[in-house]
Each structure stands twice: as structure tokens, then as C-alpha cells.
Write an enzyme that holds these catalytic residues in place. Structure first.
Site, mmCIF file in Angstrom:
data_model
loop_
_atom_site.group_PDB
_atom_site.id
_atom_site.type_symbol
_atom_site.label_atom_id
_atom_site.label_comp_id
_atom_site.label_asym_id
_atom_site.label_seq_id
_atom_site.Cartn_x
_atom_site.Cartn_y
_atom_site.Cartn_z
ATOM 1 N N ASP A 120 0.630 -3.218 -12.920
ATOM 2 C CA ASP A 120 -0.087 -2.998 -11.024
ATOM 3 C C ASP A 120 1.292 -2.924 -10.845
ATOM 4 O OD1 ASP A 120 -0.654 -2.502 -8.707
ATOM 5 O OD2 ASP A 120 -2.176 -4.839 -9.256
HETATM 6 C C1 NOJ Z 1 -1.387 -3.008 -5.635
HETATM 7 C C2 NOJ Z 1 -2.343 -2.688 -6.086
HETATM 8 O O1 NOJ Z 1 -3.602 -4.507 -7.060
HETATM 9 C C3 NOJ Z 1 -3.391 -2.234 -6.871
HETATM 10 O O2 NOJ Z 1 -4.722 -2.428 -6.559
HETATM 11 C C4 NOJ Z 1 -2.902 -0.101 -6.581
HETATM 12 O O3 NOJ Z 1 -4.154 0.140 -6.978
HETATM 13 C C5 NOJ Z 1 -1.571 -0.663 -6.714
HETATM 14 N N1 NOJ Z 1 -0.848 -1.802 -5.897
HETATM 15 C C6 NOJ Z 1 -1.098 0.864 -5.746
HETATM 16 O O4 NOJ Z 1 -0.549 0.807 -4.996
#
Ligand code: NOJ
Length: 715
Positions: free
Chosen positions: A243
Site C-alpha cells: 500500500d
Molecule cells: C491507500 C489505500 O489504503 C488503498 O486502498 C489505495 O488503493 C491506495 N492508497 C492508493 O490510492
């Protein structure tokens, strides 16, 4: 490939407008970037692909990622609302629309589906989740993967999916986002991992590691999850992305002393690509030079990523021509959004058949509340690219539907759902007093749910309950339409309204769907994908709980007001319940009323005994004893009476959405193979255990007719 080029493939950089620097372009040209995210201008994306293909030594095209979670320009209901449709076909169609629209911008990879089981409505990300149940979530996970990816990823208009967040994120302690999770392995396997297995079986290209800490090992560094379960047990051949910056955050968790150690842990655990951080590019080469990470491991990880690019046909077609794809927000897309919204709305309560409103009998209706005409808010969380100008609001749709037949008066009453000011309430009371009925559009704005938007109090925010009470006093029928990103505790307004339509955040076409339901053009057919608590202290509350050694029952529950003050310890029932809340939810999983009248009769099991490896058919008759045609979601639940580990009091094992005309009767059958009853037992092996089972067919997790069958062991 040089080592630097390999590490480049493992690196994803932010290319949003603010970050589209020459540095990004140069890094791509130098082969130091395998993927970008957050650029949605098709010309810019094509330019980045051109640099990758023509200027980098190896000419490897880019994965272009984006959070396309519940639509791109055309917005479907939030995922929790989509789960309330219990309809994998409409959910699949929604993902197809999202993929086609996103593909016009050059996006070839969606960070979806989000398939974190969540049993905590305080958690803001429950809005993005499929709810509390592993079976429903697994069916929808597969449908979403099929929707985004299509049958052939190389086809135009299909994009790679990313199942997230692997794993356990939905169990964040106290519903605080990013918080610790502690999930025993048995529960992890029987509940949280199941939708991910379904996504892997459906061929999902990628998985995203969760931000959260699982039993002391953050998911981004979790070898058990990514090496043992995902690769060894499930044979996953796609790739795993971290993430956002979650590799570096391993240090912040307190797992590692510095970025290099974080990279060591993430790579060793199997995170193939780093999202929006620089830890891999800054540290990986040295870890390999020092012999701590083997180049063979890197080769495997890079292959995982390159295979995805090959599957997408990017080497043949790296560029996007939007004209070759269907137009954005075309009629088909809007119709899918309308149908999804229609089927997602749950009729929670309908006293004295207050709904549907009868256009013939009403002369005037008061429309009141902060969410009646809020084009942006009805879209919900995760709408980076959603176009609120496309939104059709309930106010607009009600007016369109009733035309001149009914006088529609509107007062917003509150600037937003959180407001505590009651200044305009008098005006709202006035129009309600002068009308034949009042429809209150209540709930939460989109900003109150989603990532990093958790709440500890999940009552209707602001002065909304007070607004309800004042409108109630007019004596007019009061209909509440609630838009929210989570279950709310509605206990304090339940008796103040005649009917409640729970509409989640219904998306672009929420207005027409809600208007049709209010006036009976269609009957509500959504069913809750998550339990609604009476009060926040009951959380976690979910239908598939364990029986405990002291299960509560109506006979044992003595509530606080009834305790005998002289001998309190003797006057309670000594069972598992709260003195002030009892043990039942406000609304159960699977609950959802209809304008039709559905009755179930004659449940039967095709056999009283079956052998291991056999199939039993459980069926019941469903009759529409009402006067309108409607859909019903027929649900099959099972209880395994004795297990090597304790088993839930009920588990969803099947569901079917069927449409019945008035007076129609159908038989609904479910085939259950003994494999469908397998679970991870005390030895952590997936197996079906012989013994007695109860099975229910009905319209929710708390109702249904019961039958029984037995599985006997072959030997
Ligand atoms: C953080 C989030 O937890 C995730 O779900 C998302 O896809 C990413 N950022 C990218 O924006």
C-alpha cells in the site's frame, strides 16, 4: 535486464498532475519505473507510455494504476451498497462499466476490489467493503474480478484488478483506521481470507498488502500471508503491491530500525512492487550486493510483474485511443448505475404500509433534509474521477416522476448532516404541516466514511434526530431515506418514523432509483450485507456468531430496567447478552422488506443422510402473497452442530435473487456439496466433518424454515 532495470519494474511512482515532474519522465526513460499511479489525462498517460516504450532501453510499458473502486465517471453505489444487492450480475456489470470508462484514460490497473470483511461499522472503510459475511463477499469478489478483467485482459476496455487489502484490515481495533488487528489463524482462514481465495481463483492479477499490523507482524512484512498462504497454498501467479508507502512505514510500526531493513522484510515477505515510496530503489541493490537478498528472488518477483503486463497485452498495445472505447456515461452505463442503486436500497421498516407513497392519494409532499439534493454527497467515498454533474438527485427525480400531480415542497433544513443548527427547522416543520407526507433525506455526507474517516458514535450526526422529532410532531406520515457509508445506530429515531429506506451512498443514479422506490414504481429488494447494531457498544455484532456455553434466549434476558434491585445477581439470566442492549441487533444481516408479501413454505432436504463427497439439495417454496411483482433474495443458512472447533450458529451458504408476480409460487433449490461445508478445524486443515446439520431457507439470517441432514463418513 540489469539489476537496476529489475528494481525499476518493482517501483511504482506517483504521477498525479502535481508530481508529473521531469524527474518522473527521466526515471521512466532510464527504466527505473515499472508503474505509475494517479495520472488520468489520456495524453499524459500516452506520453509516459511512449517514454517507457521508446526511450527506455528495454521498452517495457507501464502499469497505470488508479483507485477505480465503484465507478470512474459514472458512479455505482458504494461497494457496501452493491453488496446489499446480493446480485453478482449487477456487481459484475458495474465493474465492467468502471473498467471501460477508466480504460479511456489509459488506466490499465484498478486498485479494486476491496474485499476486507468488516464487522465494525465504526470503521470508515466499511463503505468500501462487501460487509460481514465470507460467502457473500467471496461471490462478489469473484464477480468484481470478472467485471474488471473480462475474459481476456488483452481486450480493449478490460483492466487488471487488485484484491485488497491482504489481509485482515477490516478487523482494525475499535474500528479506528490503520489500527492493529489481532485475528486468530482459525478465524483468519475461515472468515477474512476466504474472499481473497475467491479472487485468486477468479484469476485476479494482483493483490495489495494491507497497512495494518496482523498479530504483531504488519501485513507488508508478513511471510505467513504472502509466502505461505498466497503462494504455497493457493499457487498465486500474479504480483503483490504494497500500500502507499507501507514499506517505509514498517519502521514506524516499530518493526524495523531503518528503511533498508523495511525493504528486506517486505521483499522477503513477497511484496513484489512498492507503491509510492522510494525504499526499494534506494535500498534493494545494496541488500542484493550484500548477499542478504538473492537475485533469484528478485527475478521471480519481476517475472510476476512482467507476466501481468503480458496478460494485459501491453507489449502489443501500450497506447490508448479513447475513441475506440464506448463513450463515458453512456445510456448503458447510466442504466447499470440505476439498476445497481435500485437493488441496493434496503427497506428497513414499513409501518402500516407507509410506503409506497400513492401518487393518486397525495396532493403535496414535503421533501426535507441535507441529502435530498446533494449531487456530490450521494456519490460516496472514493470518487476521484466521479462526475457529480452527472448525478441525478432524489429531489430532481421525485419532481420528474410526479410532475404536476403532486406539489413537492423542499427545505434543506440543515447545511450539512453534521450541523447542529436548528434555525431552519421551523420552515421544515411548516412545509411538513402543510403537506400530506414528509420525506426526510438524512444520513452522512461522503466525507464521514471512507479511508481515515472512522467514527466512534454512529448515530445520525448533528441535529438530525431533533429534526426527525420535530417533523414527527406534525402528525404527518414520516418517511426517512438514509444515505450513509456505514450502518448507523438508528435506535433513537426508529419509533419516530413510519418507514426507512436505507440507500447507502447510491451513486450517480441514486435519485431515479429512490424516487421509483418511494412511489412504488419498483419494490425494494436490497438485503443487509452487514448487521445494524442497536448501540455502538454491541460491536462487533454479526449473525454468524458462536453459540457460547451460555447462549442467550428470550427466556434468559432480563434487561437493566427489570433487575430486582434487592438481589441483582439472581435476577439476570446468566447468559451472553448486554444488560442494556439484549443480544439481538436492530436489523439483522440479510434483512430487507418488500412491497410484496413473501411467504416461505415446505422446506425439504433431498436426503436425510449423505456420504462424504455427495450433494444434498435443500429447497423451499416461495410465494408472493402480495399485490405487486417484486424481487426476493432467498437465503440458505446452515449450522454444523458439532465441530472440532466451535461453529457459527448460522452460516450463509447460498442465495438467489428471484422475481415473482403477485400470486406466483416457485420452488427455490440449493445444491450443497459436502465440500461447501468445509472449514478450517483444530488442525488448521480445510475439511468437512461428519455429523448433523441444520439448514434454513428464508428472507434473512434471523428467519426461515428449518430442515436437517446428516453427513456420514464413508468408512
Ligand atoms: C491507500 C489505500 O489504503 C488503498 O486502498 C489505495 O488503493 C491506495 N492508497 C492508493 O490510492
Amino acid at each position: 535486464m540489469t539489476l537496476a532495470e529489475k528494481i525499476g519494474q518493482m517501483n511504482q511512482v506517483n504521477a498525479s498532475d502535481d508530481d508529473m515532474t521531469d524527474q518522473v519522465r527521466q526515471a521512466i526513460g532510464a527504466g527505473r519505473v515499472g508503474s505509475v499511479l494517479n495520472q488520468v489525462d489520456v495524453d499524459s498517460v500516452n506520453e509516459l507510455q511512449r517514454i517507457a516504450v521508446e526511450e527506455s532501453r528495454l521498452g517495457i510499458p507501464l502499469l497505470v494504476g488508479r483507485d477505480v473502486i465503484h465507478g470512474f465517471r459514472t458512479v455505482m453505489p458504494i461497494p457496501l451498497g452493491q453488496a446489499a444487492t446480493w446480485n453478482p450480475d449487477i456487481v459484475r456489470e458495474g465493474a465492467q462499466v468502471a473498467a471501460r470508462e477508466a480504460a479511456t484514460a489509459g488506466i490499465n490497473w484498478a486498485f479494486a476490489p476491496m474485499i476486507d470483511i468488516s464487522r465494525d461499522p465504526r470503521w470508515g472503510r466499511i463503505a468500501e467493503s462487501p460487509g460481514e459475511d465470507p460467502h457473500l463477499a467471496s461471490v462478489l469478489a469473484a464477480a468484481l474480478v470478472e467485471g474488471y478483467q473480462g475474459e481476456d485482459l488483452a481486450e480493449r476496455g478490460t483492466i487488471a484488478a487488485c484484491a485488497k487489502h491482504f489481509a485482515g484490515y477490516g478487523a482494525s481495533e475499535s474500528g479506528r483506521d490503520y489500527s492493529t488487528t489481532n485475528i486468530p489463524e482459525n478465524e483468519l482462514r475461515n472468515v477474512y481470507l476466504r474472499p481473497f481465495k475467491a479472487a485468486v481463483d477468479a484469476g485476479v492479477v494482483s493483490l495489495m498488502a494491507s497497512f495494518s499490523d496482523l498479530d504483531g507482524v504488519p501485513a507488508t512484512a508478513n511471510q505467513f500471508l504472502m509466502r505461505k498462504v498466497l503462494r504455497e497454498e493457493w499457487g498465486f501467479r500474479g504480483f503483490v503491491v504494497s500500500d502507499w508507502d507501507s514499506v517505509r512505514q514498517l519502521g514506524i510500526h516499530g518493526l524495523t530500525e531503518n528503511d533498508r531493513e523495511s525493504v528486506f522484510q517486505a521483499v522477503t515477505a513477497g511484496v513484489d512492487m512498492e507503491m509510492a515510496g522510494e525504499s526499494y530503489v534506494n535500498n534493494l541493490e545494496e541488500l542484493i550486493d550484500d548477499g542478504r537478498i538473492d537475485t533469484a528472488m528478485i527475478d521471480t518477483m519481476v517475472s510476476n510483474i512482467l507476466r501481468a503486463k503480458i496478460r494485459l497485452g501491453l507489449f502489443e498495445n501500450p497506447y490508448t485511443d479513447p475513441a475506440a472505447l464506448p463513450a463515458i456515461a453512456n445510456d448503458e452505463a447510466l442504466e447499470t448505475a440505476r439498476k445497481a442503486a435500485l437493488q441496493s436500497v434496503v427497506l428497513l421498516k414499513n409501518e402500516h404500509r407507509a410506503l409506497p407513497l400513492s401518487a393518486n392519494k397525495l396532493e403535496s409532499v414535503a421533501v426535507i433534509g441535507p441529502l435530498a439534493d446533494a449531487p456530490y454527497e450521494q456519490l460516496g467515498t472514493w470518487i476521484f474521477d466521479g462526475d457529480s454533474e452527472l448525478s441525478v438527485t432524489p429531489l430532481q427525480s421525485i419532481r420528474d416522476l410526479v410532475g404536476d400531480d403532486i406539489d413537492i415542497r423542499y427545505v434543506r433544513a440543515m447545511p450539512n448532516s453534521r450541523s447542529r443548527t436548528t434555525e431552519s427547522f421551523a420552515e421544515a416543520v411548516e412545509i411538513a404541516t402543510d403537506s400530506d407526507a414528509a420525506i426526510l433525506f438524512l444520513g452522512e455526507e461522503s466525507i464521514l466514511s471512507g479511508e481515515a474517516h472512522s467514527r466512534a458514535d454512529i448515530n445520525l450526526p448533528g441535529a438530525q434526530a431533533e429534526l426527525v422529532r420535530r417533523i414527527r410532531k406534525t402528525g404527518k406520515p414520516v418517511i426517512a431515506v438514509i444515505m450513509a457509508g456505514r450502518p448507523l445506530t438508528l435506535t433513537n429515531i426508529l419509533d419516530e418514523v413510519d418507514a426507512i429506506l436505507f440507500a447507502w451512498h447510491p451513486g450517480t443514479m441514486g435519485g431515479p432509483a429512490i424516487a421509483d422506490l418511494l412511489f412504488g414504481v419498483e419494490s425494494p429488494s436490497g438485503k443487509l450485507p452487514v448487521t445494524f447494531p442497536r448501540m455502538v457498544g454491541q460491536i462487533p455484532i454479526y449473525y454468524s456468531q458462536k453459540n457460547t456455553g451460555k447462549p442467550p434466549s428470550p427466556d434468559t434476558v432480563v434487561l437493566i430496567d427489570d433487575i430486582d434491585a434487592r438481589a441483582p445477581q439472581l435476577s439476570t439470566g446468566m447468559t451472553a447478552y448486554h444488560l442494556d442492549a439484549g443480544y439481538t441487533p436492530l436489523f439483522a444481516f440479510g434483512h430487507g422488506l418488500s412491497y410484496a408479501e413473501f411467504d416461505y413454505e415446505n422446506i425439504r432436504s433431498s436426503a436425510q443422510e449423505i456420504g462424504m463427497g455427495d450433494t444434498v439439495t435443500i429447497g423451499a417454496e416461495l410465494i408472493n402473497n402480495g399485490v405487486v411483482a417484486a424481487d426476493e433474495v432467498v437465503q440458505l443458512y446452515v449450522r454444523d452442530l458439532v465441530g472440532s472447533v466451535t461453529r457459527p450458529v448460522r452460516e450463509l451458504k447460498g442465495f438467489k435473487r428471484v422475481r415473482l408476480e403477485p400470486g406466483e409460487r416457485v420452488t427455490v433449490d440449493f445444491e450443497l456439496h459436502t465440500d461447501d461445508l468445509a472449514f478450517f478445524g483444530r488442525n488448521m486443515q480445510l475439511a468437512t466433518e461428519a455429523g448433523d446439520f441444520h439448514a434454513w431457507i428464508g428472507g434473512s439470517s434471523e428467519t426461515g424454515l428449518r430442515t436437517e441432514f446428516r453427513i456420514i463418513d464413508g468408512d
